[in-house]
Design a protein around this motif. Structure first.
Motif, short mmCIF file in Angstrom:
data_model
loop_
_atom_site.label_atom_id
_atom_site.label_comp_id
_atom_site.label_asym_id
_atom_site.label_seq_id
_atom_site.Cartn_x
_atom_site.Cartn_y
_atom_site.Cartn_z
N CYS A 191 25.99 -5.39 37.32
CA CYS A 191 24.58 -5.07 37.06
C CYS A 191 24.47 -3.62 36.61
N GLY A 192 23.89 -3.39 35.44
CA GLY A 192 23.54 -2.03 35.02
C GLY A 192 22.34 -1.56 35.83
N GLY A 193 22.16 -0.25 35.91
CA GLY A 193 21.13 0.29 36.79
C GLY A 193 19.77 0.53 36.16
N HIS A 194 19.64 0.32 34.84
CA HIS A 194 18.46 0.85 34.15
C HIS A 194 17.30 -0.13 33.98
N LYS A 195 17.44 -1.34 34.53
CA LYS A 195 16.31 -2.28 34.41
C LYS A 195 15.60 -2.35 35.76
N TRP A 196 15.81 -3.44 36.50
CA TRP A 196 15.02 -3.67 37.72
C TRP A 196 15.45 -2.79 38.89
N GLU B 90 22.89 -16.74 26.26
CA GLU B 90 23.13 -15.57 27.13
C GLU B 90 23.05 -14.27 26.33
N PHE B 91 22.74 -13.20 26.99
CA PHE B 91 22.83 -11.88 26.39
C PHE B 91 24.30 -11.64 26.02
N PRO B 92 24.57 -11.02 24.86
CA PRO B 92 25.96 -10.89 24.41
C PRO B 92 26.87 -10.10 25.37
#
Ligand SMILES: Cc1ncc(COP(=O)(O)O)c(C=O)c1O
Length: 397
Positions: free
Chosen positions: A208-213, A107-109
């Motif tokens: 969920c962060g907003g800066h990807k999808w 997993e992502f850290p």
């Protein structure tokens, strides 16, 4: 100007020929940039008087995010990033000493570190499940059932989509397994929201962060908390905006400044202080095209692109981690280069051809979104083929 699948018209300043880094950071569209600028301009003109307008804007955005997740607006909170959503929940669950948390290898850290901190702080046990693979997903699920039966856990923390391989996790089935075992399910959905249909039924918490999808800026994300879970959380991270009726002392006259107003018993208990108005305005403008186009449609569009790219790369000798089953596919295609080719050197050689991709955990990762068009793929494949030639060249001397 309306968003159109396969059109970069809303991204006129993008310098590369193919931008395939939406699993890292998305470029902002013209409407997102204008929305951010409009907030700054309004504050520049009116200072504090602008505040109310953007308070309303965020409530509108809360409703749109809820729509995206199949949730209710009141079950969504604003958090700056994915990590903060994990941390807030990890610090607010009413843990009992000795309870177990299950994380997943690979997993992502962001979805591990806060659980490690909570384990230290609250005296919990943290264990890792093996990393799932596309081919071994059924066996992995069976392993989860066995694990929970043998050693009960309070919570399972997973990504909706694995950041390195792009494997889409069977969140609905994992939710059912957890519910049957009395465990909570925490989902890091930053590699899914906006490109993979998400429904929070059966999910306890999702961040969920907003800066990807979602194509918003950094520093503007969301946290979903299922209503029954929110009622049970300890408000250990609450701040002045976490109280009910938190603003009345500022706008409604004397006698309203109190410190004993109840803390909200919903997701927004984590909203502690002043918000990132600029970021949330941009996020709303970025979200509108996703809702208009529809995430199912975007998922199909992106996978049509990846079908072609994957076949071309495999023909060049790459091996793909992409799932065969459509239900396990995301917006990510990750490949390993042919034997003897160093992925970092290869990536460095691709870059000058103005094809943007990344190398998380040593995979070569391609992540297109709705503005990408299949006519780019020829350029992408040519860039990779040329880079292979350069990196394969025997060194002399
Ligand atoms: C699965 C996953 N979780 C979280 C993050 C990032 O977390 P944050 O939004 O806290 O920066 C990333 C990538 O940056 C990711 O791929």
């Amino acid at each position: 100007m309306k968003a159109e699948l396969g059109s970069r018209a809303l991204f006129p300043d993008l310098e590369v020929r193919a931008y395939l880094n939406h699993a890292a950071i998305s470029p902002p569209s013209l409407p997102a940039r204008r929305a951010a600028q409009a907030v700054l301009d309004d504050y520049a003109r009116r200072g504090a008087h602008a505040f109310r307008r953007f308070l309303d804007q965020r409530e509108r955005l809360r409703g749109k995010l809820a729509l995206l997740l199949g949730a209710r607006a009141e079950d969504i909170a604003f958090v700056p990033n994915t990590t903060r959503g994990v941390t807030d929940v990890a610090l607010c669950i009413p843990w009992r000493r000795g309870e177990r948390i299950l994380c997943i290898e690979g997993e992502f850290p962001a979805n591990v570190t806060p659980w490690q901190r909570a384990a230290d702080l609250f005296g919990l046990e943290l264990a890792f499940l093996p990393q799932p693979t596309a081919a071994g997903l059924e066996a992995w699920l069976a392993g989860l059932v066995t694990e929970l039966a043998a050693r009960p856990a309070r919570l399972l923390a997973t990504s909706a989509v694995q950041f390195q391989t792009g494997l889409r996790m069977p969140i609905d089935r994992m939710g059912a397994v957890c519910a049957a075992a009395g465990a909570e399910l925490f989902v890091d959905a930053i590699q899914a929201c906006g490109v993979v249909p998400i429904d929070v039924t059966g999910v306890s918490y999702l961040t969920c962060g907003g800066h990807k999808w979602l194509m918003g800026p950094e520093g503007a994300g969301l946290l979903y908390v299922a209503p029954e879970r929110a009622a049970a959380l300890e408000p250990n991270v609450a701040g002045w905006l976490g109280h009910e009726d938190a603003l009345s002392f500022l706008f409604e006259g004397p006698g309203r400044l109190r410190y004993d107003r109840p803390i909200r018993r919903r997701a927004a208990l984590v909203e502690g202080g002043a918000y990132n108005s600029v970021g949330y305005a941009a996020l709303e403008a970025a979200l509108d095209p996703l809702l208009e186009l529809g995430v199912e449609t975007i998922h199909r569009h992106v996978n049509g692109y990846l079908d072609v790219l994957e076949a071309e790369l495999c023909a060049l000798g790459f091996s793909s981690a992409r799932a065969r089953a459509a239900t396990a596919r995301s917006g990510i295609l990750s490949v390993r280069p042919p034997p003897g080719v160093d992925v970092i050197a290869l990536h460095r050689a691709i870059d000058p051809a103005r094809v943007a991709c990344t190398t998380p955990d040593g995979w070569l990762r391609f992540a297109p979104h709705w503005p990408n068009a299949t006519h780019e793929i020829g350029d992408v494949v040519a860039a990779v083929r040329d880079a292979l030639q350069v990196t394969k060249r025997p060194t002399t001397g």
